[in-house]
Design an enzyme around this catalytic site. Structure first.
Site, PDB file in Angstrom:
ATOM      1  N   GLU A  63       0.833  -1.218   0.000  1.00 53.43           N
ATOM      2  CA  GLU A  63       0.000   0.000   0.000  1.00 53.43           C
ATOM      3  C   GLU A  63       0.860   1.257   0.000  1.00 53.43           C
ATOM      4  OE1 GLU A  63      -4.112  -1.550   1.977  1.00 53.43           O
ATOM      5  OE2 GLU A  63      -2.587  -0.867   3.398  1.00 53.43           O
TER       6      GLU A  63
ATOM      7  N   GLU B 155     -13.141  -3.167  11.902  1.00 59.13           N
ATOM      8  CA  GLU B 155     -13.049  -2.338  10.706  1.00 59.13           C
ATOM      9  C   GLU B 155     -14.156  -2.649   9.702  1.00 59.13           C
ATOM     10  OE1 GLU B 155      -9.301  -2.697   8.710  1.00 59.13           O
ATOM     11  OE2 GLU B 155      -9.910  -1.417   7.025  1.00 59.13           O
TER      12      GLU B 155
ATOM     13  N   ASP C 172      -8.633  -9.355   3.524  1.00 63.46           N
ATOM     14  CA  ASP C 172      -8.426  -8.306   4.530  1.00 63.46           C
ATOM     15  C   ASP C 172      -9.517  -8.249   5.599  1.00 63.46           C
ATOM     16  OD1 ASP C 172      -7.312  -6.211   5.873  1.00 63.46           O
ATOM     17  OD2 ASP C 172      -7.912  -4.677   4.445  1.00 63.46           O
TER      18      ASP C 172
END
Lengths: 662, 662
Positions: A264, A365, A337
């Protein structure tokens, strides 16, 4: 005499749970006992003082003898008791502290203390929290306020929370913490910053907790003013050796580095044509003399394959055998993820010579942030059941902030608790963990613990049903990840950041074909998994759309078409949230007003969101299935067009309020 | 031959209903027949041309003979038929037109035309629409766009809608229309305005529809420049006589005046110390020579009693016998104001010598505007079953606007239709009316008509359940009246405009004590009603909280406490709306896409609003009952605090969009 004291303790417990609680106590004992326990403790020092203090304040009156036994492991302990006394033994003071908290847990969960015969050792030697806290006080994916680390005040001003933090973690056997975000600011290694880290390490040490840091691979450039961060460059190597030496001078028991490299957009060895192994080993070499380790994250993207789910495996498997022995590969539970449900990452067990550790996300999340009640033990055990023997350590991304109740949602505390307990012993059942936590955090009444622990255990399957049933994944909103956006399109975003890349909905069907006729991700799994997953008829339906692009009218095991089965799961999810509301409301008399109403408010949001997810996903997918809703399914109340216009005004550091939701 | 044509008609019907429809056709025939009917018609004139035209275009091929029979009433008609021909007889051309539309209705609803034996006469000689349309084009409580009257364009430019309007009303026997709002602008009587009115009257006349106007009692001052509007003042009397004369010169069949006087701030005879009777009679005297009437509204407030529900009765009953015979008292169905459920107004039958007429509201001011599917026939029949013999006329506040589909909600058209049919014959069943309308508006298939007519008939009880069950009333939002606001407080508003005045919720219970120990409103009702309503044990539970302040733990007939029963009704209402969604979705194949999706969208809003009402009312009332929700009840998803902050950005002329709702 003990009986009386226990009775007193119980009666006090029952009394206490009626008065308002702000949740700051977490699961720690809150009843100062009347008759103090007679403590015999041969060790001395801060840890010993902590043990005495805990037992004096909360021990239930039985004489307790704690002794060292050098034959036992440093963290192992035993508890034996008779009607007359309790004996705790361990190889170290910290082990005795673990035994102490275990004794208090047994006492507070209503176990008789008169005939204990406990032998405990942790399944993994490294049990860490990963904080994604930034120097500016924000917490990436944090939904409980700002960071508990007050960097501005450190090292001189120490918040009392630091001690509480250490105490709470020690009570569940967590023995390390990575203080800062894996997206690491180089400044964390500055001299000034390290003195602040030392201050925290000094607070944590007596509780058996070591401090670790996430580092930025380009630190030699950004901090050291070098013109490269090439891991084979002499100056770079020297810089890291000096920096590590400096750290250990301040923090002799420093744990090591956590590294997110070439992921990332972060720098890494590949920027210099070096391998992950070369990068990790250079750091490991510097830490080795001091007993430090490198935790190298396997969460990377790679252009080597179109299927995002295959990339980490393809990137790392070739390097098995090349990592130094104080390097450990930190692998997320699933290949993508932290979705509500993923199959386990095929990297586990795929690198037999390499040290591997598991990374799970305690902060929610993708699971409703601090608004949804989702107990994560069942999700983590789904992975641990397969990989527990392949790993040497375990890390959980913390859900801790400076909110009064630490985690935002009172039940989010249960996930912190469950993480610690499973890191100590992955064979504990979700039920046992839920019941332990409830009895210590609320009350012991079975009329309360029974239904609420059931609700907790069902909550994970519920969230899968109302968000991403049957193997769907990554169809949430862009950026903050809260709420459904299967239609999401973000100009300039990587295709593998967009939902349509993952759900692949079209007129033919739904799901990502990762079978041997598709991306062939199935072949990253060993037999018998590979063949089982590869065959649409043997692939477990909970993973069906993860591994197959399935026709809308495909017959599921239930006899329903895929479309009708999908509708049924979304409806089940919504119905479950409603049943949670009923369950909670009907237990009001067992809970203090403050926490009762807070949970009640959040359950309203959860039911609202379940409706939102159900309507958004089914109305969106219906455009492709072109099939009607099953006759018996409850109808949408939202319009797709309206939902497509929803944009929550939140960052990645915030929990949305009810007012922000559609 | 006829069979073939019928067959063709049917097949065409079936074909047509699949193509998109914008709803503008309403329930009128849409199939131009192939084989034209042979028409024999002895009368001539515009009405005769209309009859010919309708039968030529839509008659199903059988030879039709229409003849005048002076022995029959002007609006009465008969239809006799054999396999060979149909005979329609009436006392006038308009009666023949009614017979024509009745024949087409029979044909379009699938009745065999080969052996008809119909005898029809209207139950009331005056069957009116009341338009609350303002000169500026807004429509008070109008939810279907602006006024269909384009005053700026009149009298020179005539919208084709005017003819359609007359045709549609004639098809259900409506024979008059009050063009303007009862809150009347004096300017409606200006010379210029009257020429516009004349233009409309000329369009409507051939369809048997007379024009009426709402007038402002102070017109002599505002328009005539007099210094008073005292009904006993010579100049005032003269002004009205001249004005009426002027009107009839333009419109020889002008129907008369509708008057809202001394109500909600409007001027009236009481401003001059005169009675309602003196005011009404003065106008009646002016209209009398021309056959015009005065419709005097009984919707007034009075300080003579604290109970709003008693005031109209107290205000008017004393004047029984004092009104001229061309005055008719226009009384709303209930004592308050068009709530989802009210007991009938005790004024009906209380003034034996006075002409009385019923005013109902077709537009859904308190019933979800143009968003909710609520079929009003069952509500009106609840009142008509008691008062039908006490009244001489009937008026309905129109739900018509310039939207393409006339009424905003496709199913709102059914209320316009039902009003006309019940005004003609109050003994028609809700079921028959619903089925007639569905067959003409959508399709004849019983698989469609069966479930949808059931839904329509259940819809009224559903809205009562999710808005104001068990006799609750007037707990909606201030001003626009959309959505729940039982907590509503508006600074400076009359107390009897505020919900708490009506629900009277307190720790003791819920409801307005109108028993003999309370406001004694029950004694405005004749026996046996009075005694039945006065006794909490015999008072029908649908009116319980209208007439009694009931303890929260009062045992209902079901055995449940009032609180639990209240919860059950709100839950039922919500569940009903969900069942309506299912019902509609499962009938998609019978409905054109455009109307199917429009209704589907609106049913989503209705279910959303039912949840909103349920949560708002139960969470609000729970503050007083202090009782838990029944274990089996679905929990709220809203927070009371959030709902209290809701303020819709709409006027009294608008239908809220989904985006405006919480």
């Amino acid at each position: 005499m003990k009986k009386i004291c226990l009775f007193l303790t119980l009666s006090l417990l029952c009394f206490c749970c009626i008065k308002a609680e702000d949740g700051s106590r977490l699961w720690l004992p809150n009843i100062k006992v009347v008759k103090r326990a007679k403590i015999t403790l041969e060790v001395k020092g801060t840890t010993a003082d902590i043990i005495k203090n805990e037992l004096m304040n909360y021990g239930a009156g039985v004489p307790i003898v704690l002794t060292l036994n050098k034959k036992m492991g440093r963290e192992s302990f035993s508890i034996k008791s008779s009607a007359k006394s309790v004996q705790i033994k361990s190889g170290s003071a910290v082990g005795l502290l673990y035994g102490t908290y275990d004794l208090l847990r047994l006492q507070d969960t209503g176990v008789s203390l008169s005939d204990l015969d406990v032998e405990e050792s942790p399944s993994y030697s490294i049990r860490l929290l990963n904080h994604w806290d930034n120097p500016d006080g924000t917490v990436e994916r944090g939904y409980a306020g700002h960071s508990i680390w007050k960097w501005k005040d450190l090292p001189y001003k120490l918040s009392p929370r630091y001690t509480e933090y250490a105490r709470v973690n020690a009570s569940i056997g967590i023995n390390g913490t990575v203080l800062n975000n894996v997206n690491a600011a180089p400044a964390v290694l500055s001299d000034e910053s390290l003195r602040k880290v030392k201050a925290l390490a000094d607070v944590f040490r007596p509780y058996g907790i070591r401090v670790y840091l996430s580092i930025n691979f380009a630190s030699p450039i950004k901090l050291g003013k070098l013109n490269t961060a090439d891991p084979l460059d002499k100056n770079v190597i020297a810089w890291w050796h000096n920096k590590v030496k400096e750290i250990y001078k301040l923090i002799p028991d420093f744990g090591g580095f956590l590294v997110k490299a070439n992921s990332e957009g972060l720098p890494g060895p590949k920027d210099y044509g070096r391998t992950h192994a070369q990068g990790a080993n250079m750091l490991a070499d510097a830490l080795k003399p001091y007993g430090g380790i490198v935790m190298w994250r396997a969460f990377v993207y790679s252009s080597s394959d179109k299927d995002r789910a295959k990339q980490a495996y393809l990137e790392f498997k070739p390097f098995d055998g090349q990592f130094y022995d104080n390097v450990i590969l930190q692998i997320k539970n699933g290949p993508i993820d932290f979705q509500p449900r993923e199959p386990y990452s095929p990297l586990f067990g795929a690198m037999p010579i390499t040290n591997e550790m598991l990374e799970v996300e305690i902060t929610q999340e993708y699971l409703g942030a601090a608004n949804h009640l989702v107990f994560l033990a069942p999700m983590w055990k789904e992975c641990l059941n397969v990989v527990s023997n392949d790993i040497k350590a375990i890390a959980g991304v913390a859900n801790i902030g400076d909110d009064t109740n630490w985690c935002g949602h009172p039940f989010a505390q249960a996930n912190w608790y469950a993480f610690g307990r499973l890191a100590w012993n992955p064979n504990l059942s979700s039920k046992q963990i839920a019941e332990e936590w409830l009895k210590q955090t609320f009350v012991k009444d079975t009329a309360f613990v029974g239904p609420v622990s059931r609700m907790m255990i069902e909550s994970r399957e519920a969230v899968v049903d109302y968000m991403t049933p049957l193997g769907l994944h990554h169809i949430m909103a862009f950026g903050h990840h809260y709420g459904p956006e299967p239609w999401c399109d973000a100009p300039g975003a990587r295709i593998d950041w967009l939902p349509r890349y993952y759900h692949r909905a079209d007129s033919a069907g739904l799901g990502f074909d990762r079978s041997s006729t598709g991306s062939d991700a199935v072949h990253q799994y060993p037999e018998p998994f590979c063949s089982q997953l590869d065959n649409i008829n043997t692939c477990p339906e909970i993973y069906l759309l993860w591994f197959h692009h399935v026709p809308w009218n495909y017959r599921m095991h239930s006899g329903l078409t895929l479309w009708n089965e999908l509708c049924k799961h979304y409806q089940n999810g919504l119905d479950e949230t409603r049943s949670f509301q009923k369950c909670w409301d009907n237990l009001e008399k067992y809970v203090d007003k403050q926490r009762f109403e807070q949970v009640q408010r959040k359950l309203k949001i959860q039911t609202h969101d379940a409706q939102w997810w159900k309507d958004a996903c089914l109305l969106y997918f219906q455009q492709f299935s072109k099939m009607p809703f099953p006759k018996n399914m409850e109808r949408p109340v939202y319009n797709l067009d309206d939902l497509k216009k929803v944009h929550l005004p939140i960052t990645n550091y915030e929990n949305p309020t009810r007012q922000m939701l559609p």
